[in-house]
Design a protein around this motif. Structure first.
Motif, PDB file in Angstrom:
ATOM      1  N   MET A   1       0.853  -1.207   0.000  1.00 25.31           N
ATOM      2  CA  MET A   1       0.000   0.000   0.000  1.00 25.31           C
ATOM      3  C   MET A   1       0.882   1.248   0.000  1.00 25.31           C
ATOM      4  SD  MET A   1      -2.854   1.057   2.841  1.00 25.31           S
ATOM      5  CE  MET A   1      -3.655   2.648   2.728  1.00 25.31           C
ATOM      6  N   SER A   2       0.515   2.217  -0.818  1.00 25.50           N
ATOM      7  CA  SER A   2       1.269   3.476  -0.799  1.00 25.50           C
ATOM      8  C   SER A   2       0.520   4.474   0.088  1.00 25.50           C
ATOM      9  CB  SER A   2       1.430   4.031  -2.215  1.00 25.50           C
ATOM     10  OG  SER A   2       0.183   4.360  -2.740  1.00 25.50           O
ATOM     11  N   PHE A   3       1.286   5.170   0.897  1.00 23.28           N
ATOM     12  CA  PHE A   3       0.719   6.109   1.856  1.00 23.28           C
ATOM     13  C   PHE A   3       0.917   7.540   1.372  1.00 23.28           C
ATOM     14  CE2 PHE A   3       1.436   2.350   4.445  1.00 23.28           C
ATOM     15  CZ  PHE A   3       0.324   2.323   5.278  1.00 23.28           C
ATOM     16  N   SER A   4       0.041   8.426   1.828  1.00 22.15           N
ATOM     17  CA  SER A   4       0.131   9.845   1.445  1.00 22.15           C
ATOM     18  C   SER A   4       1.356  10.527   2.036  1.00 22.15           C
ATOM     19  CB  SER A   4      -1.117  10.593   1.918  1.00 22.15           C
ATOM     20  OG  SER A   4      -2.258  10.064   1.305  1.00 22.15           O
ATOM     21  N   LEU A   5       1.838  10.034   3.197  1.00 20.42           N
ATOM     22  CA  LEU A   5       2.980  10.664   3.863  1.00 20.42           C
ATOM     23  C   LEU A   5       4.029   9.615   4.222  1.00 20.42           C
ATOM     24  CD1 LEU A   5       1.047  13.026   6.347  1.00 20.42           C
ATOM     25  CD2 LEU A   5       2.313  13.743   4.307  1.00 20.42           C
ATOM     26  N   HIS A   6       5.284   9.984   4.009  1.00 16.34           N
ATOM     27  CA  HIS A   6       6.392   9.158   4.486  1.00 16.34           C
ATOM     28  C   HIS A   6       6.334   9.141   6.015  1.00 16.34           C
ATOM     29  CE1 HIS A   6      10.434   7.401   4.386  1.00 16.34           C
ATOM     30  NE2 HIS A   6      10.668   8.143   5.452  1.00 16.34           N
ATOM     31  N   HIS A   7       6.630   7.969   6.621  1.00 13.20           N
ATOM     32  CA  HIS A   7       6.468   7.895   8.070  1.00 13.20           C
ATOM     33  C   HIS A   7       7.311   6.780   8.686  1.00 13.20           C
ATOM     34  CE1 HIS A   7       3.646   5.061   6.283  1.00 13.20           C
ATOM     35  NE2 HIS A   7       3.645   4.375   7.419  1.00 13.20           N
ATOM     36  N   LEU A   8       7.454   6.854   9.995  1.00 12.61           N
ATOM     37  CA  LEU A   8       8.086   5.820  10.808  1.00 12.61           C
ATOM     38  C   LEU A   8       7.016   5.217  11.708  1.00 12.61           C
ATOM     39  CD1 LEU A   8      11.226   7.857  11.961  1.00 12.61           C
ATOM     40  CD2 LEU A   8      11.176   6.104  10.176  1.00 12.61           C
ATOM     41  N   VAL A   9       7.149   3.930  12.005  1.00  9.01           N
ATOM     42  CA  VAL A   9       6.146   3.243  12.827  1.00  9.01           C
ATOM     43  C   VAL A   9       6.818   2.484  13.967  1.00  9.01           C
ATOM     44  CG1 VAL A   9       4.277   1.520  12.859  1.00  9.01           C
ATOM     45  CG2 VAL A   9       4.693   2.863  10.794  1.00  9.01           C
ATOM     46  N   ARG A  10       6.293   2.655  15.174  1.00 15.27           N
ATOM     47  CA  ARG A  10       6.614   1.723  16.264  1.00 15.27           C
ATOM     48  C   ARG A  10       5.349   0.942  16.549  1.00 15.27           C
ATOM     49  NH1 ARG A  10       6.165   2.530  22.523  1.00 15.27           N
ATOM     50  NH2 ARG A  10       4.167   1.601  21.933  1.00 15.27           N
ATOM     51  N   GLU A  11       5.419  -0.369  16.313  1.00 16.49           N
ATOM     52  CA  GLU A  11       4.247  -1.202  16.560  1.00 16.49           C
ATOM     53  C   GLU A  11       4.027  -1.323  18.069  1.00 16.49           C
ATOM     54  OE1 GLU A  11       3.316  -4.514  14.326  1.00 16.49           O
ATOM     55  OE2 GLU A  11       3.871  -3.541  12.444  1.00 16.49           O
ATOM     56  N   PRO A  12       2.775  -1.576  18.488  1.00 20.56           N
ATOM     57  CA  PRO A  12       2.525  -1.719  19.921  1.00 20.56           C
ATOM     58  C   PRO A  12       3.235  -2.941  20.493  1.00 20.56           C
ATOM     59  CG  PRO A  12       0.535  -2.190  18.638  1.00 20.56           C
ATOM     60  CD  PRO A  12       1.552  -1.678  17.685  1.00 20.56           C
ATOM     61  N   LYS A  13       3.747  -2.780  21.703  1.00 16.86           N
ATOM     62  CA  LYS A  13       4.395  -3.914  22.374  1.00 16.86           C
ATOM     63  C   LYS A  13       3.337  -4.844  22.956  1.00 16.86           C
ATOM     64  CE  LYS A  13       8.259  -0.896  23.487  1.00 16.86           C
ATOM     65  NZ  LYS A  13       8.827  -0.024  24.518  1.00 16.86           N
ATOM     66  N   VAL A  14       2.150  -4.285  23.225  1.00 18.04           N
ATOM     67  CA  VAL A  14       1.024  -5.083  23.709  1.00 18.04           C
ATOM     68  C   VAL A  14      -0.028  -5.075  22.602  1.00 18.04           C
ATOM     69  CG1 VAL A  14      -0.778  -5.274  25.470  1.00 18.04           C
ATOM     70  CG2 VAL A  14       1.496  -4.392  26.091  1.00 18.04           C
ATOM     71  N   LYS A  15      -0.229  -6.225  21.964  1.00 18.55           N
ATOM     72  CA  LYS A  15      -1.156  -6.292  20.822  1.00 18.55           C
ATOM     73  C   LYS A  15      -2.577  -6.569  21.315  1.00 18.55           C
ATOM     74  CE  LYS A  15       1.756  -5.699  17.369  1.00 18.55           C
ATOM     75  NZ  LYS A  15       2.358  -6.667  16.476  1.00 18.55           N
ATOM     76  N   LEU A  16      -3.514  -5.746  20.876  1.00 15.21           N
ATOM     77  CA  LEU A  16      -4.936  -5.948  21.137  1.00 15.21           C
ATOM     78  C   LEU A  16      -5.600  -6.289  19.805  1.00 15.21           C
ATOM     79  CD1 LEU A  16      -5.331  -2.660  23.232  1.00 15.21           C
ATOM     80  CD2 LEU A  16      -4.906  -4.946  24.139  1.00 15.21           C
ATOM     81  N   ASP A  17      -6.906  -6.565  19.830  1.00 12.95           N
ATOM     82  CA  ASP A  17      -7.613  -6.781  18.553  1.00 12.95           C
ATOM     83  C   ASP A  17      -7.427  -5.564  17.658  1.00 12.95           C
ATOM     84  OD1 ASP A  17      -8.478  -9.220  19.280  1.00 12.95           O
ATOM     85  OD2 ASP A  17     -10.475  -8.596  19.917  1.00 12.95           O
ATOM     86  N   LYS A  18      -7.628  -4.404  18.279  1.00 11.23           N
ATOM     87  CA  LYS A  18      -7.345  -3.126  17.593  1.00 11.23           C
ATOM     88  C   LYS A  18      -6.666  -2.224  18.599  1.00 11.23           C
ATOM     89  CE  LYS A  18     -10.640  -3.229  13.908  1.00 11.23           C
ATOM     90  NZ  LYS A  18     -10.611  -2.529  12.672  1.00 11.23           N
ATOM     91  N   ASN A  19      -5.565  -1.638  18.208  1.00 16.80           N
ATOM     92  CA  ASN A  19      -4.800  -0.784  19.117  1.00 16.80           C
ATOM     93  C   ASN A  19      -5.057   0.685  18.825  1.00 16.80           C
ATOM     94  OD1 ASN A  19      -3.210  -3.458  19.099  1.00 16.80           O
ATOM     95  ND2 ASN A  19      -2.204  -2.314  20.725  1.00 16.80           N
TER      96      ASN A  19
END
Length: 215
Positions: A1-19
């Motif tokens: 998927m191409s995004f509108s903005l360049h970005h950095l991501v830190r994924e959650p350390k605690v995963k829920l159904d939706k974070n």
């Protein structure tokens, strides 16, 4: 998927159904790595995304909109560019929600300086998409919001607003005036000042992190 903005991501350390999502919007002349330096210290349940502003000022510096000077050295903001960036941020939020397991009801913006000014405008323009805003060293500029923003229900929004009392870039009076201007829309605001210039003091960071944990 191409995004509108360049970005950095830190994924959650605690995963829920939706974070929940924290979207970080940097200031004029900075880049996505600036606020992302906070990421490891922020709550473990969040997706933390730091976006790069769309206007390239060269040498790793970016802006959400131009700041121009007239012949008398008065500076003024490029409002059409700011409005365009407002809508790019909203589109980007929709893309993030579509791509990652993010709870669309739990989106918080964290902005510094120009990123803070933009966060105010995004939240007031699209209050149905935003839960809260951490607005550091910025101010509310209604010109950047959508024309009919005052007709929208902003009463569910929560804001943490902070400013340095010695800020030489954006006067603290501008932040102080923003609080009553926003409260008239039913927004709940926690407002704090710190004895610093145009920056984020350690105490400011701890205070907004505590605010996040409460909300």
């Amino acid at each position: 998927m191409s995004f509108s903005l360049h970005h950095l991501v830190r994924e959650p350390k605690v995963k829920l159904d939706k974070n929940p999502l924290l979207l970080l919007l940097h200031g004029y002349g900075s880049n996505e790595e600036d606020l992302f330096s906070f990421a490891q210290e922020l709550p473990d349940t969040y997706y933390i995304v730091a976006a790069r502003a769309p206007y390239d000022l060269m040498y790793g510096s970016y802006a959400w909109y131009a700041i121009n000077f007239d012949a008398d050295e008065n500076k003024f903001s490029d409002i059409p560019q700011a409005q365009e960036s407002r809508d790019v941020v909203v589109r980007f939020i929709d893309e993030l929600v579509a791509h990652y397991p993010i709870d669309a009801q739990e989106v918080t913006l964290i902005g510094f300086s120009q990123g803070s000014i933009l966060s105010y405008a995004v939240a007031l323009s699209y209050p149905e998409k935003i839960k809260g805003v951490v607005a550091m060293s910025g101010y509310w500029n209604p010109e950047i919001a959508v024309p009919n923003f005052a007709q929208k229900d902003a009463s569910k929004l929560h804001f943490f607003v902070s400013h340095g009392t010695s800020d030489q870039v954006i006067p603290v009076e501008w932040a102080r005036k923003s609080v009553p201007a926003l409260e008239q829309f039913g927004i709940t605001i926690e407002y704090k000042e710190y004895p610093v210039g145009h920056g984020v003091s350690p105490q400011n960071f701890f205070d907004f992190r505590n605010w996040l944990q409460k909300h």
